[in-house]
Design an enzyme around this catalytic site. Structure first.
Site, PDB file in Angstrom:
ATOM      1  N   TYR A   1       0.815  -1.223   0.000  1.00  0.00           N
ATOM      2  CA  TYR A   1       0.000   0.000   0.000  1.00  0.00           C
ATOM      3  C   TYR A   1       0.856   1.284   0.000  1.00  0.00           C
ATOM      4  CZ  TYR A   1      -3.609   3.242   1.724  1.00  0.00           C
ATOM      5  OH  TYR A   1      -4.479   4.299   1.895  1.00  0.00           O
TER       6      TYR A   1
ATOM      7  N   LYS B   1     -17.365  -2.725  18.031  1.00  0.00           N
ATOM      8  CA  LYS B   1     -17.169  -3.777  19.037  1.00  0.00           C
ATOM      9  C   LYS B   1     -17.854  -3.417  20.350  1.00  0.00           C
ATOM     10  CE  LYS B   1     -12.794  -5.669  17.304  1.00  0.00           C
ATOM     11  NZ  LYS B   1     -11.377  -5.929  17.602  1.00  0.00           N
TER      12      LYS B   1
ATOM     13  N   THR C   1       0.342   3.846  18.945  1.00  0.00           N
ATOM     14  CA  THR C   1      -0.237   5.199  18.936  1.00  0.00           C
ATOM     15  C   THR C   1      -0.533   5.648  17.505  1.00  0.00           C
ATOM     16  OG1 THR C   1       2.007   6.111  18.921  1.00  0.00           O
ATOM     17  CG2 THR C   1       0.873   5.995  21.062  1.00  0.00           C
TER      18      THR C   1
ATOM     19  N   ARG D   1       2.502   6.502  15.032  1.00  0.00           N
ATOM     20  CA  ARG D   1       2.493   7.394  13.852  1.00  0.00           C
ATOM     21  C   ARG D   1       1.691   8.641  14.188  1.00  0.00           C
ATOM     22  NH1 ARG D   1       0.147   4.590   8.998  1.00  0.00           N
ATOM     23  NH2 ARG D   1       2.254   3.831   8.649  1.00  0.00           N
TER      24      ARG D   1
HETATM   25  P1  NAD Z   1     -12.899   3.532   0.742  1.00  0.00           P
HETATM   26  O1  NAD Z   1     -12.484   2.115   0.595  1.00  0.00           O
HETATM   27  O2  NAD Z   1     -14.073   3.846   1.611  1.00  0.00           O
HETATM   28  O3  NAD Z   1     -13.148   4.181  -0.680  1.00  0.00           O
HETATM   29  C1  NAD Z   1     -12.395   3.851  -1.829  1.00  0.00           C
HETATM   30  C2  NAD Z   1     -13.379   3.606  -2.945  1.00  0.00           C
HETATM   31  O4  NAD Z   1     -12.633   3.384  -4.147  1.00  0.00           O
HETATM   32  C3  NAD Z   1     -14.237   2.354  -2.726  1.00  0.00           C
HETATM   33  O5  NAD Z   1     -15.606   2.688  -2.735  1.00  0.00           O
HETATM   34  C4  NAD Z   1     -13.876   1.439  -3.884  1.00  0.00           C
HETATM   35  O6  NAD Z   1     -14.961   0.711  -4.399  1.00  0.00           O
HETATM   36  C5  NAD Z   1     -13.351   2.449  -4.901  1.00  0.00           C
HETATM   37  N1  NAD Z   1     -12.492   1.805  -5.893  1.00  0.00           N
HETATM   38  C6  NAD Z   1     -11.478   0.933  -5.655  1.00  0.00           C
HETATM   39  N2  NAD Z   1     -10.925   0.565  -6.808  1.00  0.00           N
HETATM   40  C7  NAD Z   1     -11.617   1.202  -7.792  1.00  0.00           C
HETATM   41  C8  NAD Z   1     -11.527   1.204  -9.199  1.00  0.00           C
HETATM   42  N3  NAD Z   1     -10.612   0.459  -9.828  1.00  0.00           N
HETATM   43  N4  NAD Z   1     -12.395   1.948  -9.910  1.00  0.00           N
HETATM   44  C9  NAD Z   1     -13.351   2.696  -9.273  1.00  0.00           C
HETATM   45  N5  NAD Z   1     -13.483   2.735  -7.933  1.00  0.00           N
HETATM   46  C10 NAD Z   1     -12.626   1.998  -7.201  1.00  0.00           C
HETATM   47  O7  NAD Z   1     -11.602   4.317   1.245  1.00  0.00           O
HETATM   48  P2  NAD Z   1     -11.459   5.794   1.815  1.00  0.00           P
HETATM   49  O8  NAD Z   1     -11.165   5.672   3.252  1.00  0.00           O
HETATM   50  O9  NAD Z   1     -12.585   6.624   1.381  1.00  0.00           O
HETATM   51  O10 NAD Z   1     -10.125   6.246   1.078  1.00  0.00           O
HETATM   52  C11 NAD Z   1     -10.106   7.125  -0.037  1.00  0.00           C
HETATM   53  C12 NAD Z   1      -8.682   7.395  -0.445  1.00  0.00           C
HETATM   54  O11 NAD Z   1      -7.961   7.955   0.653  1.00  0.00           O
HETATM   55  C13 NAD Z   1      -7.913   6.154  -0.875  1.00  0.00           C
HETATM   56  O12 NAD Z   1      -7.049   6.501  -1.918  1.00  0.00           O
HETATM   57  C14 NAD Z   1      -7.105   5.807   0.357  1.00  0.00           C
HETATM   58  O13 NAD Z   1      -5.956   5.080   0.032  1.00  0.00           O
HETATM   59  C15 NAD Z   1      -6.785   7.179   0.907  1.00  0.00           C
HETATM   60  N6  NAD Z   1      -6.491   7.154   2.351  1.00  0.00           N
HETATM   61  C16 NAD Z   1      -7.489   6.903   3.245  1.00  0.00           C
HETATM   62  C17 NAD Z   1      -7.183   6.892   4.598  1.00  0.00           C
HETATM   63  C18 NAD Z   1      -8.253   6.641   5.637  1.00  0.00           C
HETATM   64  O14 NAD Z   1      -7.944   6.695   6.826  1.00  0.00           O
HETATM   65  N7  NAD Z   1      -9.485   6.371   5.280  1.00  0.00           N
HETATM   66  C19 NAD Z   1      -5.866   7.108   5.033  1.00  0.00           C
HETATM   67  C20 NAD Z   1      -4.884   7.344   4.088  1.00  0.00           C
HETATM   68  C21 NAD Z   1      -5.205   7.384   2.739  1.00  0.00           C
END
Ligand code: NAD
Length: 375
Positions: free
Chosen positions: A191, A242, A263, A330
């Site tokens: 990732y 939970k 953390t 982190r």
């Molecule tokens: P999430 O899983 O709720 O949303 C991601 C969405 O992307 C999902 O609905 C999934 O179906 C869609 N998706 C995946 N592959 C796809 C594709 N090939 N085509 C179209 N849609 C696709 O995740 P999130 O928490 O909303 O995260 C959004 C972004 O933020 C991501 O890039 C994630 O890596 C980044 N991010 C999130 C967090 C967090 O704490 N939530 C932390 C760091 C980075």
């Protein structure tokens, strides 16, 4: 022997040279290209948001709609009934943006593109499914190229704190991570590396081709309308669920992943979407990765205590030391974002957790009553 050490010396020199290049690149970003002022975004300019069936992008669609933008194209590969949030009046497309042809359709006519689509989840998911995480590279690769070809003005990429060097995160009393801590690189396997390489794509599309790109390294985002069950959920949602489960089933125990001393900082969703908007439209941040996270550090034990307080219960804690637990500590160093935006995420964990707990409780009860909910 001599030739072996010569090879080693050569390798070291090359590595040092490469590292210097990266540091130069990072420091030199803003001076490489002149930033031409672009017109203010019009209310009827087309905004494209991918990953919109998911947590953050779904909330981002809502945010821009509430700001008065009238043409939003929301895209996700999930069927519509699985989207967490659907905002009325928004064009919603079910397309897989890891395929270039779909990206062309998605970016057609776009003025701004926000790419938040990624195959991701909490620690349980990203430690187990590294291939799936790495394959998200296809999404950004095609999206940034097609956004550029479509003549989009700006492109946003959702990066992650998992891009940071893991060697700096081996102690729960961790020093907060600042932007330069991503290099020398030793990102989270799978990732984190995908995020780091995708960031580099975005930087090069600016340097070489003049597409204004923005990148935010999110630190754990939480809040209503996100994953709360099923294996992809993150710590705040998992602990709320939970505790709710324990209350409903009359259990007095709870199992935590790891020893509870890990953390983290957690950013409330409203801060996240506001931050995305601010970062995307800051000329000084073009092609410059920046932390977007809270700097309120808590241990997982403390996080549970906060949830227990909201729920009005006290549970007996068990620790699963074999479960995925991620890095030991982190936190987000917010010096840079405060300097650049005169702002930082500031919703307190107590306030954000209370709203999250309330929402998950409603989902849980609805599911108990046999109603359809999105998990
Ligand atoms: P999430 O899983 O709720 O949303 C991601 C969405 O992307 C999902 O609905 C999934 O179906 C869609 N998706 C995946 N592959 C796809 C594709 N090939 N085509 C179209 N849609 C696709 O995740 P999130 O928490 O909303 O995260 C959004 C972004 O933020 C991501 O890039 C994630 O890596 C980044 N991010 C999130 C967090 C967090 O704490 N939530 C932390 C760091 C980075």
């Amino acid at each position: 022997m001599k030739s072996v050490s010569r090879i080693r010396l050569f390798r070291l020199t090359v590595e040092r040279h490469l590292f210097k290049q990266i540091v130069l690149l990072e420091n030199d970003m803003e001076t490489k290209r002149l930033v031409e002022k672009d017109a203010k975004l019009n209310r009827n300019d087309l905004i494209v948001i991918t990953g919109a069936g998911g947590f953050i992008a779904g909330n981002l669609v809502k945010y821009f709609t509430e700001k008065g933008f009238t043409r939003i194209r929301a895209v996700d590969k999930k069927p519509l009934y699985e989207w967490y949030l659907r905002t009325p009046g928004v064009e919603s497309l079910c397309l897989d943006v890891s395929e270039e042809a779909h990206c062309r359709r998605v970016c057609e006519g776009a003025v701004e593109v926000y790419n938040l689509a990624a195959d991701m989840g909490g620690m349980g998911f990203i430690e187990r499914f590294r291939v799936a995480c790495l394959r998200s590279i296809l999404i950004n690769t095609h999206m940034v190229e097609t956004a550029y070809r479509a003549g989009a003005r700006r492109y946003f990429f959702s990066s992650s704190a998992c891009a940071y060097n893991t060697l700096l995160q081996q102690d729960p009393n961790v020093r907060a991570l600042k932007e330069s801590d991503a290099y020398p690189a030793m990102a989270e396997r799978g990732y984190g590396w995908e995020k780091l390489v995708s960031e580099m794509f975005c930087q090069e599309y600016w340097f070489e081709r003049g597409l204004k790109t923005a990148m935010a390294r999110f630190h754990n985002v939480y809040g209503p309308h996100g994953t709360w069950d099923g294996g992809r959920e993150k710590a705040p949602a998992a602990l709320c669920r939970k505790v709710i489960e324990a209350i409903h089933t009359g259990k007095s125990d709870i199992t935590l992943w790891g020893d509870g001393h890990q953390t983290r900082s957690f950013m409330y969703i409203n801060d996240c979407v506001k931050g995305i908007d601010l970062i995307m439209h800051a000329d000084a941040l073009i092609a410059t990765p920046i932390n977007l996270g809270s700097s309120e550090l808590v241990s997982i034990n403390d996080l549970l205590s906060k949830v227990e307080k909201i729920a009005g219960v006290k549970l007996t804690r068990h620790y699963d030391l074999n479960a995925p637990r991620g890095v030991a500590g982190r936190n987000s160093d917010n010096t840079f974002i405060k300097k650049m935006l005169k702002w930082e995420p500031n919703t307190s964990l107590d306030k954000g957790l209370a709203a999250t707990y309330k929402w998950i409780n409603i989902q849980y009860e609805a599911r108990q009553q046999g109603k359809r909910v999105v998990e």
